[in-house]
Enzyme design. Structure first.
Site, PDB file in Angstrom:
ATOM      1  N   GLY A 174       0.777  -1.194  -0.161  1.00  0.00           N
ATOM      2  CA  GLY A 174       0.016   0.073   0.027  1.00  0.00           C
ATOM      3  C   GLY A 174       0.798   1.251   0.115  1.00  0.00           C
ATOM      4  O   GLY A 174       2.054   1.300   0.227  1.00  0.00           O
ATOM      5  N   LYS A 199       1.325   0.088   7.604  1.00  0.00           N
ATOM      6  CA  LYS A 199       1.642  -1.246   7.119  1.00  0.00           C
ATOM      7  C   LYS A 199       2.704  -1.493   8.412  1.00  0.00           C
ATOM      8  O   LYS A 199       2.552  -2.838   8.922  1.00  0.00           O
ATOM      9  CB  LYS A 199       2.560  -1.281   6.105  1.00  0.00           C
ATOM     10  CG  LYS A 199       1.771  -0.764   4.573  1.00  0.00           C
ATOM     11  CD  LYS A 199       2.471  -0.973   3.414  1.00  0.00           C
ATOM     12  CE  LYS A 199       3.593   0.097   3.243  1.00  0.00           C
ATOM     13  NZ  LYS A 199       3.217   1.142   3.285  1.00  0.00           N
ATOM     14  N   SER A 235      -6.262   3.050 -18.122  1.00  0.00           N
ATOM     15  CA  SER A 235      -7.259   3.521 -17.553  1.00  0.00           C
ATOM     16  C   SER A 235      -7.774   4.693 -18.109  1.00  0.00           C
ATOM     17  O   SER A 235      -9.019   5.246 -17.959  1.00  0.00           O
ATOM     18  CB  SER A 235      -6.791   3.691 -16.015  1.00  0.00           C
ATOM     19  OG  SER A 235      -6.649   2.543 -15.388  1.00  0.00           O
ATOM     20  N   LYS A 278      -9.273   5.367  -6.879  1.00  0.00           N
ATOM     21  CA  LYS A 278      -9.580   6.471  -7.763  1.00  0.00           C
ATOM     22  C   LYS A 278     -10.829   7.370  -7.539  1.00  0.00           C
ATOM     23  O   LYS A 278     -10.820   8.355  -7.391  1.00  0.00           O
ATOM     24  CB  LYS A 278      -9.909   5.698  -9.161  1.00  0.00           C
ATOM     25  CG  LYS A 278      -8.531   5.305  -9.704  1.00  0.00           C
ATOM     26  CD  LYS A 278      -8.969   4.448 -11.223  1.00  0.00           C
ATOM     27  CE  LYS A 278      -7.744   3.796 -12.117  1.00  0.00           C
ATOM     28  NZ  LYS A 278      -7.989   3.135 -13.079  1.00  0.00           N
TER      29      LYS A 278
END
Length: 810
Positions: free
Chosen positions: A385, A391, A708, A751
């Site tokens: 990530g 994390k 994308s 997104k």
């Protein structure tokens, strides 16, 4: 016929005379067998062979054996001792009996206090069963008695002498041999008697002894016994040699210890050499206490002996001492592990992290499996990530929940295999690799080890550390991990490995295959607000020496910091900006100008300066040819502006903004689709040859790639060619095909969160990405309107909805 039961319990010995006077109506008394017919009462035995001339105790197993023995005692008759073929069979029957046995006289019948029955028998003569006469309540058979041949030929005599010598040698090798047995061997009356005597007392299996019993030919029998005895003598010699070596080793060690003690005493009296002797003694004691495996302890003691013989001033002295210290200080033994409390693990995860519900649930599942199968091979978790999403702190929480030590190994920038496996001791300044160093730092072989930034390792001329990590992370291999410096195996199988990475593209495939990937996405504004309230403000108050009652920060101020001063997936910069605010507050309180400070949104400009991020969407969408796309980056989602313009020319297409190959192909596919639908869109097909089109994607210094942006490219080109404005509240993502279909893409959650963070209210997504809708946070879903696209026609209808056409600028 009923089974025999003694009339007086506890009677230990039955003689033949006593049995003869038993009541004639005793249970078990059957009709008397005719000795003239060579009928013999058979006593079945398990795993035991009696030989002629040998007096041995016989254990009676089962009712048939007991009944046979008692009937033989009653009739004052000999019995036939016959071994069962299967020692595990419960009932003796003619089918599971050998055919060769020994006629024996019963010297004594014993009933033990525990209820067991035994005979003391003396073997007399071999026999062969010709026919079983009865089976119940005991076995009886017609037998042929076999006379022992009395041969005195030279070859028999030679075998006799050889076997007698072998037997004497074997008895000498045995500890505490009875003198009677030695005398019996030396005074054996015949070769057959000696052979049977040796076979009876030799350490051989029942099957081998039965083969000897069934061998009637004296020469073959003597050869068989001699061969088995030779093998046994060899075993006894080896055993004796091993015993001598072990005793010599112990004696040498005791002698060495005594001499060392005497030497130390002399040195103490002379006042010389106390330092080194004491050092060696301390190291010897430390090695003994370290609980090393045998191989490791042997290596340590070998180096200690070298150290003892070496002068203190030698350059190698320090190297050997350092190596021994490493072996001593490593945790070779496994500490006791407290059971994992799943409820406590949940509490720790909730206390340390806000949100991340699915991630925390997976961690709880992982801990539950570790609790139920502590010896099992648990998967190696890899948290992937953006920076600042928690994390590393998740790994610390796992260690707290398991009650284990936590240690972190940073792999960022590691490009030398020796950083993982260590350097060989031949090099100056050699040390173990990062893995062994971390184990030593943790002080426990079952620690939780965080392999941080595993995606940032790189290969070089010195080797590939990623390949070295394959052994570390493979449960089938890491139990014998061998560091180059230690040169002895170390067990890593009980270490809980957890890896972190920002992206997986740079992680080698085999290494990625050994880990279970758990993706951590960016936080929403609401989640960041809660994290700031619960953790960041409190932590920065403590870091800056402030108390909670001295400072109050409005939620509006925190929201403004989140949106105007930080634009990130994690909360690292947010904590940094909160720290800046509190340092300004600390100055006011320290100089006495205020005792309590209230930080509002209006004061942020004074404290932090002007906002770093502004809402540029409305300004950028004020002209045709501009569309807002959505992109995924390693640090979270982001909005992506697609700018297109046209000018008179010769049909040239120019692409700028450091676009990758896939993105360039998306522009070409979008333009080809527009050309094929020029009539539908109201575009003059001949104008394409007279117009140059330029597509640019800011910021130009940042490389971009991926499929994308296909929908956004298509809408921007349609906008510039038709003069229609794109709605300034709409962002879009999706790949397009030449048939006009909108294809699914990845990173939907990141997104959509980026679109909401930028102030947009509508998003256009591929219809085949509906499955990702549940991954989007609830508060983000409430802010946005979702339009699902099957074809580019759906995209045009939504993007141009309610917007009038304006002349496109040239």
């Amino acid at each position: 016929m009923e089974s025999f039961a003694p009339t007086r319990k506890g009677r230990a010995v039955f003689s033949a005379d006593a049995a003869a006077t038993a009541a004639p109506g005793s249970a078990g008394a059957g009709e008397t067998l005719d000795p003239a017919k060579d009928a013999l009462i058979i006593v079945p035995v398990r795993g035991f062979v009696l030989f002629p001339g040998i007096v041995m105790p016989v254990v009676l197993n089962g009712p048939a054996a007991i009944a046979a023995a008692q009937e033989a005692v009653r009739q004052q008759r000999s019995v036939g001792i016959l071994m069962q073929r299967e020692s595990g069979a419960e009932e003796a029957s003619p089918l599971n009996m050998h055919r060769f046995g020994v006629v024996a006289n019963i010297l004594r019948y014993i009933t033990a206090q525990d209820g067991g029955h035994h005979l003391i028998c003396q073997g007399e003569q071999r026999f062969h069963v010709e026919e079983f006469l009865r089976e119940r309540p005991y076995l009886a058979a017609r037998v042929k008695r076999i006379e022992e041949p009395d041969e005195r030929s030279p070859d028999i005599e030679a075998r006799f002498v050889h076997l007698q010598g072998q037997a004497s040698e074997a008895l000498q090798l045995l500890p505490q041999t009875p003198p009677e047995l030695i005398a019996a061997v030396n005074s054996a009356p015949s070769p057959g008697a000696l052979t049977d005597l040796v076979a009876a007392y030799m350490d051989a299996s029942p099957a081998q002894k039965q083969d000897i019993l069934e061998t009637i030919d004296l020469r073959a029998r003597m050869d068989m016994v001699a061969k088995l005895l030779a093998q046994r003598i060899e075993v006894l010699r080896l055993s004796q040699e091993i015993g001598r070596q072990t005793k010599a080793s112990l004696d040498e060690r005791q002698r060495e210890m005594l001499l060392r003690e005497q030497m130390a005493s002399i040195q103490r009296q002379l006042g010389e050499g106390d330092g080194k002797a004491q050092e060696i003694a301390e190291l010897t004691e430390a090695i003994a206490k370290a609980k090393m495996p045998a191989e490791v302890e042997e290596a340590a003691r070998k180096e200690l002996r070298r150290l003892e013989r070496m002068p203190d001033a030698s350059a190698e002295y320090g190297m050997i001492r350092t190596y021994i210290d490493w072996l001593i200080e490593l945790p070779w033994s496994l500490p006791e592990e407290a059971p994992i409390d799943i409820a406590e693990a949940r509490r720790i995860l909730d206390a340390d992290h806000f949100g991340l519900d699915k991630i925390k649930q997976r961690i709880v599942e992982y801990l539950a499996v570790r609790k139920l199968a502590p010896q099992g091979k648990a998967p190696i978790l890899c948290f992937v990530g953006p920076p600042g999403v928690g994390k590393t702190s998740l790994g610390q929480s796992i260690a707290r929940a398991m009650g284990r030590k936590f240690v972190r190994v940073s792999l960022g920038g590691v490009h030398d295999e020796a950083e993982i496996r260590g350097h060989r001791r031949t090099y100056v300044g050699a040390l173990p690799g990062n893995i062994i160093q971390a184990i030593r730092k943790a002080g426990a072989r079952n620690c939780v080890m965080m392999l941080d930034e595993i995606d940032k390792m790189g290969a070089s001329a010195h080797g590939d550390p990623g390949s070295a990590m394959l052994e570390v992370l493979d449960p089938e291999q890491n139990s014998t991990f061998r560091d180059n410096y230690l040169a002895v195996p170390f067990d890593l199988s009980r270490v809980v490995f957890i890896a972190t990475a920002n992206m997986l593209d740079t992680v080698p495939g085999p290494l990625r295959d050994r880990m279970e990937i758990i993706a951590l996405t960016g936080y929403t504004d609401r989640e960041k607000l809660e994290i700031a309230r619960r953790y960041l403000v409190r932590r920065q108050l403590e870091a800056n020496g402030l108390k909670p009652d001295q400072v109050e920060i409005d939620d509006d101020a925190l929201i403004e910091i989140i949106r105007g001063y930080t634009r990130e997936a994690g909360v690292r910069n947010l904590e940094r900006e909160i720290g800046r605010v509190l340092r300004h507050v600390a100055v006011r309180i320290a100089d006495g100008s205020a005792s309590h400070v209230h930080v509002s949104r209006a004061e942020l400009t004074e404290l932090l300066g002007q906002q770093r991020f502004e809402d540029e969407v409305a300004m950028r969408l004020s002209v045709p040819g501009v569309a807002t796309g959505l992109a995924w980056t390693p640090v979270g989602g982001d909005i992506l502006f697609i700018e297109a313009t046209r000018a008179p020319g010769h049909g040239k297409l120019t692409l700028t903004g450091q676009l990758g190959e896939v993105m360039r192909e998306s522009v070409q596919a979008a333009l080809s689709l527009i050309k094929s639908r020029a009539a539908e869109l109201g575009v003059d097909p001949e104008s394409f040859d007279k117009t140059d089109i330029h597509v640019h994607v800011p910021a130009g210094a940042t490389p971009k790639d991926g499929p994308s942006a296909g929908v956004a490219m298509f809408i921007a080109l349609v906008s510039i060619l038709t003069g229609r404005l794109v709605r300034n509240d709409t962002a879009m993502t999706g790949e397009i095909s030449l048939r006009g279909l909108v294809l699914p893409v990845g990173g939907i959650k990141e997104k959509v969160v980026a679109a909401a963070r930028a102030g947009l209210t509508r998003v256009l997504l591929p219809a085949r990405n509906r499955r990702d809708y549940d991954e989007i946070p609830q508060d983000t879903r409430e802010k946005l309107e979702f339009v699902w696209l099957e074809k580019v026609d759906d995209a045009m209808a939504a993007a141009f909805e309610g917007m009038a056409a304006t002349p496109a600028p040239n």
